[in-house]
Design a protein around this motif. Structure first.
Motif, mmCIF file in Angstrom:
data_model
loop_
_atom_site.group_PDB
_atom_site.id
_atom_site.type_symbol
_atom_site.label_atom_id
_atom_site.label_comp_id
_atom_site.label_asym_id
_atom_site.label_seq_id
_atom_site.Cartn_x
_atom_site.Cartn_y
_atom_site.Cartn_z
ATOM 1 N N ALA A 11 2.464 1.682 -3.459
ATOM 2 C CA ALA A 11 1.451 2.061 -4.447
ATOM 3 C C ALA A 11 1.095 3.536 -4.325
ATOM 4 O O ALA A 11 0.768 4.199 -5.325
ATOM 5 C CB ALA A 11 0.198 1.200 -4.280
ATOM 6 N N ALA A 12 1.173 4.077 -3.101
ATOM 7 C CA ALA A 12 0.873 5.491 -2.884
ATOM 8 C C ALA A 12 2.097 6.372 -3.043
ATOM 9 O O ALA A 12 2.025 7.588 -2.800
ATOM 10 C CB ALA A 12 0.279 5.677 -1.481
ATOM 11 N N GLU A 45 4.774 6.316 -1.230
ATOM 12 C CA GLU A 45 5.340 6.643 0.075
ATOM 13 C C GLU A 45 6.458 5.672 0.429
ATOM 14 O O GLU A 45 6.635 4.627 -0.199
ATOM 15 C CB GLU A 45 4.244 6.596 1.153
ATOM 16 C CG GLU A 45 3.087 7.553 0.893
ATOM 17 C CD GLU A 45 1.984 7.376 1.910
ATOM 18 O OE1 GLU A 45 2.114 6.448 2.752
ATOM 19 O OE2 GLU A 45 0.989 8.126 1.845
ATOM 20 N N ALA A 103 0.829 -1.209 0.000
ATOM 21 C CA ALA A 103 0.000 0.000 0.000
ATOM 22 C C ALA A 103 0.864 1.259 0.000
ATOM 23 O O ALA A 103 0.561 2.245 -0.697
ATOM 24 C CB ALA A 103 -0.934 -0.009 1.208
ATOM 25 N N ALA A 104 1.966 1.248 0.759
ATOM 26 C CA ALA A 104 2.841 2.416 0.817
ATOM 27 C C ALA A 104 3.517 2.665 -0.530
ATOM 28 O O ALA A 104 3.576 3.806 -1.015
ATOM 29 C CB ALA A 104 3.881 2.227 1.921
#
Length: 361
Positions: free
Chosen positions: A223-224, A226, A220-221
């Protein structure tokens, strides 16, 4: 749930039409292979070695490779006509207590669903019979090109089947256990019991896959756009030198993590009694060593006092005085060199006084 196999349970002369459904599912995070330089997907294509071209799934069949490398084609029709009763039937062969099954034999789990209304009555009959007998059914069935062994048991209102390994597929634990000569003391077992009692039981529903959750956070990180979360650095476990100390520390840590639950009185009794035994055992050699040094000093003092004995051996009255002086000097000679010097001077002065009295007499 989609069935993966259709057949029937053979229960004596009773036939129960059923559908086989997977009872478990995997939640593991799956990855794809990519080309690290440009991120392109890496795919595997099925290519015929003779024609050097990619073939479709409809063109692919089965074959058995002989010892000399020859391929013997085997069709689905060949397998469906095998002369065994378990090709489309789960044949129950025995009923045994559940503790007779070694957990090492257990494999995949399936649910057996009744297929249609006619199967409801015999399905319920088998389920209730298993419940009342407190036993499990041992069955044989064929799945994915081979005959397998299974165990049928009741789960809620359904019948579940666990695939079992054949007994000769389970290896004996040879060379796994430590070699002989290892002894465990009762105190160590008591602390191990205390640790197990402190950890206690747990609701399996409270356990979860922390590794999968961490991987999902990283995905998730990234993909964002971050920065992925950094891993926690855990202290490397030290080398265990004292098993008793490690067990005591484990009991204390477990009770602290559980908020002090699990009986603090038992903890104090066990840990204090063990520490007192250790303290007593450590003090004993020191006390013994002290006695040895005192007796040695007494012997040395007695030897030194033996010199004036030669000049006063004839005097019977002076002998008790010399013995008393020797005993007193031996007691004082246990620690300090100053005491030894004073003992010597005292012995000499006593000898001179005794000699002067004899002359005056």
């Amino acid at each position: 749930m989609r069935s993966i196999w259709n057949g029937a349970i053979s229960f004596g002369l009773v036939s129960i039409p059923i559908k086989l459904v997977n009872a478990t599912e995997s939640h593991a995070v799956s990855f794809r292979q990519i080309h690290t330089e440009d991120g392109g997907r890496i795919r595997y294509r099925k290519v015929c070695e003779l024609e050097d071209r990619e073939v479709t799934q409809a063109e692919i069949g089965k074959a058995y490779e002989d010892a000399d490398g020859a391929m013997i084609p085997i069709t689905d029709e060949d397998l469906s006509q095998l002369p065994i009763p378990t090709a489309r039937t789960i044949e129950i062969v025995a009923f045994v207590p559940e503790d007779r099954i070694d957990p090492l034999q257990m494999g995949s789990a399936y649910y057996l669903a009744a297929s249609g209304a006619p199967a409801a009555k015999p399905y319920t009959l088998l389920r209730e019979a298993l419940k009342r007998s407190n036993r499990v059914a041992i069955a044989k069935f064929a799945l994915r090109g081979r005959e397998r062994l299974g165990m049928l048991r009741v789960v809620g209102d359904a019948i579940a089947m666990h695939g079992l390994l054949w007994p000769d597929e389970v290896r004996a634990p040879e060379g796994v256990a430590p070699e002989g000569g290892v002894t465990v003391r009762d105190q160590e077992l008591d602390l191990a019991d205390a640790l197990m009692d402190t950890l206690g039981e747990i609701d399996l529903d409270d356990l979860h896959d922390e590794y999968r959750e961490a991987v999902e956070e990283v995905v998730a990180a990234k993909a964002a756009g971050e920065r992925p979360p950094e891993s926690r650095e855990e202290a490397a476990p030290g080398k265990v030198l004292d098993l008793m100390a490690a067990l005591e520390s484990s009991v204390r840590a477990a009770r602290e993590s559980r908020g002090g639950e699990g009986g603090g009185t038992d903890e104090e009794a066990e840990v204090r009694s063990l520490s007192q035994r250790k303290t007593a055992s450590r003090r004993t050699p020191k006390e013994t060593g002290g006695k040895k040094s005192t007796s040695t000093a007494a012997k040395k003092t007695a030897a030194k006092k033996a010199e004036p004995k030669k000049s006063t051996a004839k005097s019977g009255a002076s002998a008790p005085a010399k013995k008393t002086a020797a005993k007193g000097t031996a007691k004082k000679a246990a620690g300090r060199s100053t005491a030894k010097e004073s003992a010597r001077s005292t012995g000499r002065s006593t000898a001179k006084k005794t000699a002067s009295r004899r002359r005056s007499a």
